[in-house]
Scaffold this motif. Structure first.
Motif, PDB file in Angstrom:
ATOM      1  N   PRO A 125      12.438 -10.697   6.246  1.00 49.75           N
ATOM      2  CA  PRO A 125      12.064  -9.294   5.989  1.00 49.75           C
ATOM      3  C   PRO A 125      10.580  -9.065   5.901  1.00 49.75           C
ATOM      4  N   GLN A 126       9.805 -10.095   5.542  1.00 46.41           N
ATOM      5  CA  GLN A 126       8.370  -9.901   5.420  1.00 46.41           C
ATOM      6  C   GLN A 126       7.716  -9.640   6.765  1.00 46.41           C
ATOM      7  N   LYS A 127       8.392  -9.947   7.872  1.00 42.15           N
ATOM      8  CA  LYS A 127       7.812  -9.756   9.200  1.00 42.15           C
ATOM      9  C   LYS A 127       7.631  -8.283   9.538  1.00 42.15           C
ATOM     10  N   LEU A 128       8.155  -7.394   8.713  1.00 40.00           N
ATOM     11  CA  LEU A 128       7.971  -5.964   8.948  1.00 40.00           C
ATOM     12  C   LEU A 128       6.496  -5.595   8.936  1.00 40.00           C
ATOM     13  N   ILE A 129       5.670  -6.392   8.293  1.00 38.20           N
ATOM     14  CA  ILE A 129       4.237  -6.099   8.216  1.00 38.20           C
ATOM     15  C   ILE A 129       3.635  -6.028   9.613  1.00 38.20           C
ATOM     16  N   ALA A 134       6.403   3.027  10.160  1.00 35.40           N
ATOM     17  CA  ALA A 134       7.729   3.007   9.541  1.00 35.40           C
ATOM     18  C   ALA A 134       7.972   4.361   8.884  1.00 35.40           C
ATOM     19  N   GLY A 135       8.941   5.111   9.400  1.00 36.36           N
ATOM     20  CA  GLY A 135       9.279   6.401   8.808  1.00 36.36           C
ATOM     21  C   GLY A 135      10.134   6.253   7.572  1.00 36.36           C
ATOM     22  N   PHE A 136      10.943   5.191   7.553  1.00 36.81           N
ATOM     23  CA  PHE A 136      11.793   4.923   6.400  1.00 36.81           C
ATOM     24  C   PHE A 136      12.096   3.442   6.351  1.00 36.81           C
ATOM     25  N   LEU A 137      12.646   2.997   5.239  1.00 40.18           N
ATOM     26  CA  LEU A 137      13.112   1.619   5.082  1.00 40.18           C
ATOM     27  C   LEU A 137      14.586   1.673   4.683  1.00 40.18           C
ATOM     28  N   HIS A 138      15.420   1.016   5.476  1.00 41.01           N
ATOM     29  CA  HIS A 138      16.861   0.988   5.204  1.00 41.01           C
ATOM     30  C   HIS A 138      17.233  -0.423   4.766  1.00 41.01           C
ATOM     31  N   PHE A 139      17.732  -0.541   3.543  1.00 44.15           N
ATOM     32  CA  PHE A 139      18.026  -1.854   2.984  1.00 44.15           C
ATOM     33  C   PHE A 139      19.419  -2.367   3.340  1.00 44.15           C
ATOM     34  N   THR A 140      20.153  -1.610   4.111  1.00 41.59           N
ATOM     35  CA  THR A 140      21.364  -2.068   4.808  1.00 41.59           C
ATOM     36  C   THR A 140      22.429  -2.645   3.897  1.00 41.59           C
ATOM     37  N   GLY A 141      22.747  -1.907   2.851  1.00 41.46           N
ATOM     38  CA  GLY A 141      23.980  -2.144   2.126  1.00 41.46           C
ATOM     39  C   GLY A 141      24.115  -3.394   1.294  1.00 41.46           C
ATOM     40  N   ILE A 142      23.030  -4.095   0.997  1.00 41.54           N
ATOM     41  CA  ILE A 142      23.157  -5.273   0.153  1.00 41.54           C
ATOM     42  C   ILE A 142      23.426  -4.834  -1.284  1.00 41.54           C
ATOM     43  N   ASN A 143      24.148  -5.648  -2.038  1.00 37.44           N
ATOM     44  CA  ASN A 143      24.391  -5.368  -3.451  1.00 37.44           C
ATOM     45  C   ASN A 143      23.080  -5.526  -4.212  1.00 37.44           C
ATOM     46  N   LYS A 152      15.577  -8.978 -10.178  1.00 37.70           N
ATOM     47  CA  LYS A 152      14.235  -9.491  -9.915  1.00 37.70           C
ATOM     48  C   LYS A 152      13.341  -8.459  -9.242  1.00 37.70           C
ATOM     49  N   GLY A 153      13.796  -7.232  -9.108  1.00 39.10           N
ATOM     50  CA  GLY A 153      13.026  -6.234  -8.389  1.00 39.10           C
ATOM     51  C   GLY A 153      13.239  -6.363  -6.887  1.00 39.10           C
ATOM     52  N   LEU A 154      12.445  -5.645  -6.107  1.00 37.40           N
ATOM     53  CA  LEU A 154      12.628  -5.651  -4.654  1.00 37.40           C
ATOM     54  C   LEU A 154      12.365  -7.011  -4.032  1.00 37.40           C
ATOM     55  N   ILE A 155      11.674  -7.888  -4.735  1.00 37.14           N
ATOM     56  CA  ILE A 155      11.418  -9.230  -4.195  1.00 37.14           C
ATOM     57  C   ILE A 155      12.730  -9.953  -3.916  1.00 37.14           C
ATOM     58  N   LYS A 156      13.850  -9.456  -4.470  1.00 36.49           N
ATOM     59  CA  LYS A 156      15.154 -10.066  -4.206  1.00 36.49           C
ATOM     60  C   LYS A 156      15.465 -10.081  -2.708  1.00 36.49           C
ATOM     61  N   PHE A 157      14.893  -9.101  -1.971  1.00 36.78           N
ATOM     62  CA  PHE A 157      15.149  -9.062  -0.531  1.00 36.78           C
ATOM     63  C   PHE A 157      14.378 -10.159   0.197  1.00 36.78           C
ATOM     64  N   TRP A 182       8.170  -3.922   2.974  1.00 33.41           N
ATOM     65  CA  TRP A 182       9.389  -3.507   2.285  1.00 33.41           C
ATOM     66  C   TRP A 182       9.127  -3.183   0.822  1.00 33.41           C
ATOM     67  N   GLY A 183       8.195  -3.886   0.227  1.00 26.68           N
ATOM     68  CA  GLY A 183       7.899  -3.662  -1.182  1.00 26.68           C
ATOM     69  C   GLY A 183       7.325  -2.290  -1.482  1.00 26.68           C
ATOM     70  N   LEU A 184       6.810  -1.595  -0.463  1.00 26.13           N
ATOM     71  CA  LEU A 184       6.260  -0.262  -0.684  1.00 26.13           C
ATOM     72  C   LEU A 184       7.327   0.724  -1.148  1.00 26.13           C
ATOM     73  N   ALA A 185       8.581   0.436  -0.857  1.00 23.83           N
ATOM     74  CA  ALA A 185       9.662   1.322  -1.303  1.00 23.83           C
ATOM     75  C   ALA A 185       9.702   1.419  -2.819  1.00 23.83           C
ATOM     76  N   ASP A 186       9.171   0.415  -3.494  1.00 21.89           N
ATOM     77  CA  ASP A 186       9.193   0.392  -4.956  1.00 21.89           C
ATOM     78  C   ASP A 186       8.512   1.627  -5.541  1.00 21.89           C
ATOM     79  N   PHE A 187       7.442   2.094  -4.894  1.00 20.02           N
ATOM     80  CA  PHE A 187       6.713   3.276  -5.368  1.00 20.02           C
ATOM     81  C   PHE A 187       7.614   4.502  -5.344  1.00 20.02           C
ATOM     82  N   TYR A 188       8.342   4.677  -4.253  1.00 22.61           N
ATOM     83  CA  TYR A 188       9.137   5.888  -4.054  1.00 22.61           C
ATOM     84  C   TYR A 188      10.398   5.903  -4.907  1.00 22.61           C
TER      85      TYR A 188
END
Length: 221
Positions: A125-129, A134-143, A152-157, A182-188
């Motif tokens: 997932p870090q390769k998104l950099i 990126a208009g949005f980030l979709h975390f695709t249904g993970i629990n 653990k926060g978004l770092i779980k991804f 991906w971690g930028l979603a944390d702000f929103y």
């Protein structure tokens, strides 16, 4: 739960944006509207008519021709896969079937409005950099637990990613790259509604303009 954002013009519903609730919008929807117009114009120039929906292969984010979307179910009934495969059908499988058999009925959204953690990023997932937009980030249904930032926060991804080293904290390492994408979603996802209304609405009212009142109403189904 699902989210549906409708756009109307002259009191007539034109199209609707559907998004899963694990989608975090980062960019202004004006760019999405521009992208949709480009798809519609392309279809019109090629004589393909108005697409029933616009996507990039993932049912978590769709722009739908809301008034005519029922046609999708009629088309799905003609797909051999729907008749011969007795397994339970999902929204993804139904739309994929229609898309493959009736490609002229479907539009392709711009890449910046198709950023899913399951599309090439599940392992890394870090390769998104490396993506520029990126208009949005979709975390695709993970629990994700009770909240996106729980456990653990978004770092779980990153931890889930098979090639994302959550212990690599050096400059330009996996952790920094993840936090800058991906971690930028944390702000929103942490913004409260009063902050959101000010940052996304009130603060954008130009000098001399009145603006419009926005009221948030939460309804649990």
């Amino acid at each position: 739960y699902k989210e549906n954002l409708t756009m109307s013009q002259d009191e007539y519903l034109t199209w609707s944006v559907y998004m899963d609730t694990d989608v975090v919008v980062l960019a202004n929807l004006n760019n999405l509207i521009l992208s949709v117009d480009n798809v519609y114009n392309d279809h019109s120039e090629k004589g393909k008519g108005t697409p029933l929906w616009i996507w990039n292969g993932n049912s978590g984010f769709l722009v739908m021709d809301f008034a005519n979307f029922d046609e999708v179910w009629d088309l799905a009934k003609t797909c051999d896969e729907m008749r011969t495969d007795k397994r339970r059908k999902s929204d993804q499988s139904i739309l994929q079937c229609v898309s493959e058999n009736f490609p002229e009925k479907v539009g392709l959204i711009a890449d910046e409005w198709s950023v899913h953690i399951g599309h090439g990023y599940r392992a890394s997932p870090q390769k998104l950099i490396q993506k520029q937009k990126a208009g949005f980030l979709h975390f695709t249904g993970i629990n994700t637990g009770n909240f996106y930032w729980s456990d653990k926060g978004l770092i779980k991804f990153c931890i889930r990613g098979r090639r994302c080293n959550h212990e690599e904290t050096a400059k330009d390492g996996d952790v920094e790259s993840f936090q800058r994408s991906w971690g930028l979603a944390d702000f929103y996802i942490r913004l409260t509604w009063p902050w959101t209304i000010f940052q996304g609405g009130e603060s954008k009212i130009r000098h001399g303009e009145t603006g419009y009142e926005f009221k948030f109403m939460k309804r649990t189904i």
